[in-house]
Design a protein around this motif. Structure first.
Motif, short mmCIF file in Angstrom:
data_model
loop_
_atom_site.label_atom_id
_atom_site.label_comp_id
_atom_site.label_asym_id
_atom_site.label_seq_id
_atom_site.Cartn_x
_atom_site.Cartn_y
_atom_site.Cartn_z
N TYR A 142 5.90 -6.52 4.93
CA TYR A 142 4.92 -6.56 6.02
C TYR A 142 4.17 -5.23 6.07
O TYR A 142 4.76 -4.17 5.83
CB TYR A 142 5.63 -6.81 7.36
N THR A 143 2.87 -5.27 6.38
CA THR A 143 2.06 -4.04 6.56
C THR A 143 1.17 -4.20 7.79
O THR A 143 0.63 -5.30 8.04
CB THR A 143 1.18 -3.76 5.33
N ALA A 144 1.02 -3.11 8.53
CA ALA A 144 0.13 -3.09 9.70
C ALA A 144 -0.31 -1.65 9.91
O ALA A 144 0.47 -0.82 10.38
CB ALA A 144 0.83 -3.63 10.94
N GLY A 145 -1.57 -1.36 9.55
CA GLY A 145 -2.05 0.01 9.65
C GLY A 145 -1.28 0.90 8.71
O GLY A 145 -1.13 0.61 7.52
N SER A 146 -0.72 1.98 9.26
CA SER A 146 0.08 2.90 8.43
C SER A 146 1.55 2.46 8.33
O SER A 146 2.34 3.10 7.65
CB SER A 146 0.02 4.31 9.02
N ARG A 147 1.92 1.39 8.98
CA ARG A 147 3.32 0.90 9.00
C ARG A 147 3.55 -0.03 7.81
O ARG A 147 2.88 -1.06 7.66
CB ARG A 147 3.60 0.17 10.31
N ILE A 148 4.51 0.36 6.96
CA ILE A 148 4.89 -0.45 5.79
C ILE A 148 6.38 -0.81 5.92
O ILE A 148 7.25 0.07 5.90
CB ILE A 148 4.64 0.32 4.47
N GLY B 86 -6.51 15.07 1.45
CA GLY B 86 -5.22 15.05 2.13
C GLY B 86 -5.16 14.11 3.30
O GLY B 86 -4.16 14.07 4.02
N TYR B 87 -6.24 13.34 3.53
CA TYR B 87 -6.24 12.41 4.65
C TYR B 87 -5.73 11.05 4.18
O TYR B 87 -5.98 10.63 3.05
CB TYR B 87 -7.65 12.25 5.23
N ILE B 88 -4.97 10.36 5.02
CA ILE B 88 -4.47 9.03 4.72
C ILE B 88 -5.08 8.06 5.72
O ILE B 88 -5.00 8.26 6.93
CB ILE B 88 -2.93 8.97 4.80
N THR B 89 -5.68 7.05 5.21
CA THR B 89 -6.35 6.08 6.08
C THR B 89 -5.32 5.23 6.83
O THR B 89 -4.21 5.01 6.35
CB THR B 89 -7.27 5.18 5.26
N ASN B 90 -5.69 4.73 7.95
CA ASN B 90 -4.83 3.85 8.73
C ASN B 90 -5.14 2.38 8.47
O ASN B 90 -4.67 1.51 9.19
CB ASN B 90 -5.01 4.13 10.23
N ALA B 91 -5.94 2.12 7.46
CA ALA B 91 -6.28 0.73 7.15
C ALA B 91 -5.04 -0.01 6.66
O ALA B 91 -4.19 0.53 5.96
CB ALA B 91 -7.37 0.68 6.08
N THR B 92 -4.91 -1.27 7.04
CA THR B 92 -3.77 -2.09 6.64
C THR B 92 -3.86 -2.42 5.15
O THR B 92 -4.84 -2.99 4.68
CB THR B 92 -3.75 -3.40 7.45
N ARG B 93 -2.81 -2.08 4.41
CA ARG B 93 -2.80 -2.30 2.96
C ARG B 93 -2.05 -3.60 2.66
O ARG B 93 -0.87 -3.61 2.28
CB ARG B 93 -2.17 -1.11 2.26
N LYS B 94 -2.72 -4.68 2.77
CA LYS B 94 -2.09 -5.98 2.55
C LYS B 94 -1.73 -6.21 1.08
O LYS B 94 -0.87 -7.03 0.78
CB LYS B 94 -3.05 -7.08 3.03
N GLU B 95 -2.40 -5.46 0.18
CA GLU B 95 -2.10 -5.65 -1.25
C GLU B 95 -0.69 -5.21 -1.62
O GLU B 95 -0.17 -5.54 -2.69
CB GLU B 95 -3.12 -4.90 -2.11
N LEU B 96 -0.02 -4.46 -0.72
CA LEU B 96 1.34 -4.00 -1.02
C LEU B 96 2.39 -5.06 -0.76
O LEU B 96 3.54 -4.95 -1.25
CB LEU B 96 1.67 -2.75 -0.18
N ILE B 97 2.05 -6.08 0.02
CA ILE B 97 3.03 -7.11 0.36
C ILE B 97 3.51 -7.82 -0.92
O ILE B 97 2.71 -8.28 -1.74
CB ILE B 97 2.43 -8.12 1.34
N GLY B 98 4.83 -7.86 -1.09
CA GLY B 98 5.42 -8.49 -2.27
C GLY B 98 5.70 -7.54 -3.40
O GLY B 98 6.42 -7.90 -4.36
N GLN B 99 5.15 -6.32 -3.34
CA GLN B 99 5.40 -5.36 -4.41
C GLN B 99 6.79 -4.74 -4.23
O GLN B 99 7.31 -4.59 -3.13
CB GLN B 99 4.33 -4.27 -4.40
#
Length: 451
Positions: free
Chosen positions: A432-438, A379-392
């Motif tokens: 754009y993605t930065a940490g948990s911000r999408i 149930g934990y969500i990481t705060n790592a930036t998910r750059k792979e989502l950009i453009g999806q």
């Protein structure tokens, strides 16, 4: 007639008195000698170290205070520390009471040196004395400077009681050749009881105390034994050169492991107990005072402050310096203590790495290392930036005002619009993605198709 009778009786009385007075004096002198002859037996056993030195100092003081006329050292030792043997020899030399060494089994190395400083040496038939070369902590021959000093000490000890010094030197120097006594070139001299008698290194051979007293002419003497107390036994054990680095290693390792375990448990108790035992033994042996204990406690508290209060390391450095200072104040030799501390630090470092690497996830050691982790499955969500989502592209599940939820590649995510309102069921694209911000933007083409 009466005058002659009185005169005769007076003369007879005087004659009898003259005969009785010397006899009475002899009897009194013998009783007085018996009453005044007090022999103290002091055991000189196991390794010669500072704990034995402290015990012998107390024993000599007790013997002197209780009007002892003779001190008998009952010796059975394989030798030990040169500095401790030297202090014991000084103690014997400064004592006005005759000191006799009774070698019950062996007087080797430092034991032979102590025996040579005594006024007389008596050995049992199977006893041996000698083999007094100086070796370092690694078991190798000491440096030339130390060897020269030790040879001069052996010579002086032999000459102190008019013994031939060549035999004392042969006990410590392999270059001296005495084949007639079984010490050829490269061998150290070790005398049997009979050989010691022949070369004048023993005054008598006796099998027990009674024969020792008979040789000394003290058959009716009062005999008293000095016994090593329980505290002195602990002090002797703790101040042993081999035990000191072991105690310091256990103490430091226990405290290091305690820092990684929750609460206060076995490692902490083990570490503190070892260090307290170290200080107790050295304090009882007379090497440490309360100032060393206070300095150690202050250092320990400073280290704890450094651990729990973030700082620039000043408390930690002061704490380590205080702990080492307390240990040095408690030591009988600063150089030796620095070596012991270095050994303890190396052992602690190696042991810590070994324990964490091979036992950190097994058995009771699980409590030392935190193995729990946060994961998506839990149930934990990481705060790592998910750059792979950009453009999806995806679809909004809720209106974005400007935040809400959307589905991207069948994954529900919290998103935020790039500024405007986006209605429910609209097609969006991640910009754009930065940490948990999408950050998403509405796809305009979908609007045109709907219209």
């Amino acid at each position: 007639m009466r005058t002659k009778l009185r005169l005769t009786c007076s003369i007879a009385f005087l004659v009898i008195a003259c005969l009785l007075i010397p006899l009475q004096t002899l009897v009194y002198s013998d009783e007085e000698q018996t009453a005044e002859s007090v022999v103290y037996y002091i055991p000189v056993e196991q390794t010669v170290e500072r704990g034995l030195e402290a015990f012998m100092s107390r024993s000599f003081k007790t013997a002197i205070e209780n009007s002892a006329t003779h001190i008998v050292l009952e010796m059975d030792t394989p030798g030990g520390a040169v500095d401790a043997a030297g202090n014991i020899a000084t103690l014997i030399q400064e004592t006005e009471i005759p000191v006799i060494t009774f070698v019950k089994s062996k007087a080797i190395s430092a034991g032979a040196y102590i025996a040579l400083n005594s006024d007389e040496i008596i050995m049992t038939p199977g006893a041996t004395m000698g083999s007094a070369a100086v070796i370092d902590g690694a078991g190798n021959a000491a440096e030339d400077k130390t060897q020269s000093y030790w040879l001069s000490e052996m010579r002086s000890a032999a000459e102190l009681n008019d013994r031939d010094p060549q035999y004392a030197l042969a006990m410590a120097d392999q270059r001296i050749d005495l084949p007639e006594l079984g010490a050829g070139a490269g061998d150290l001299l070790t005398l049997t009881a009979q050989q010691a008698m022949e070369v004048g290194y023993a005054e008598s051979i006796a099998t027990n105390r009674s024969e020792v007293l008979e040789y000394l002419g003290l058959e009716n003497a009062i005999e008293r034994d000095m016994e090593v107390s329980f505290s002195e036994q602990i002090a002797r054990f703790v101040t042993h050169p081999v035990v000191i680095p072991i105690l310091l290693s256990i103490g430091s390792l226990g405290l290091v492991l305690e820092l990684y375990s929750p609460g206060f448990g076995v490692p902490g108790i083990m570490g503190i107990s070892s260090l307290l035992l170290f200080f107790f033994g050295h304090m009882f042996a007379g090497f440490a005072g309360w100032e060393s204990m206070i300095l150690f406690v202050v250092g320990f508290l400073l280290i704890m402050i450094e651990i729990f209060v973030p700082g620039f390391g000043i408390f930690g450095l002061l704490g380590i310096a205080s702990v080492i200072g307390g240990m040095l104040l408690a030591s009988f030799s600063t150089g030796s203590m620095l070596i012991y501390i270095a050994i303890a630090l190396v052992i602690t470092a190696l042991s810590t790495v070994f324990i964490f690497k091979y036992f950190g996830h097994r058995g009771p050691m699980k409590k030392i290392i935190h193995t729990d982790s946060t994961s998506t499955e839990k149930g934990y969500i990481t705060n790592a930036t998910r750059k792979e989502l950009i453009g999806q592209k995806g679809e909004t599940l809720t209106p974005l005002r400007p935040s809400g939820s959307a589905v991207l590649n069948q994954e529900r995510l919290d998103v935020v619009s790039d500024g405007g309102y986006i209605g429910q069921g609209r097609e969006i694209e991640v910009v754009y993605t930065a940490g948990s911000r999408i950050v998403v933007r509405e796809v305009k083409e979908s609007k045109l198709k709907e219209e």
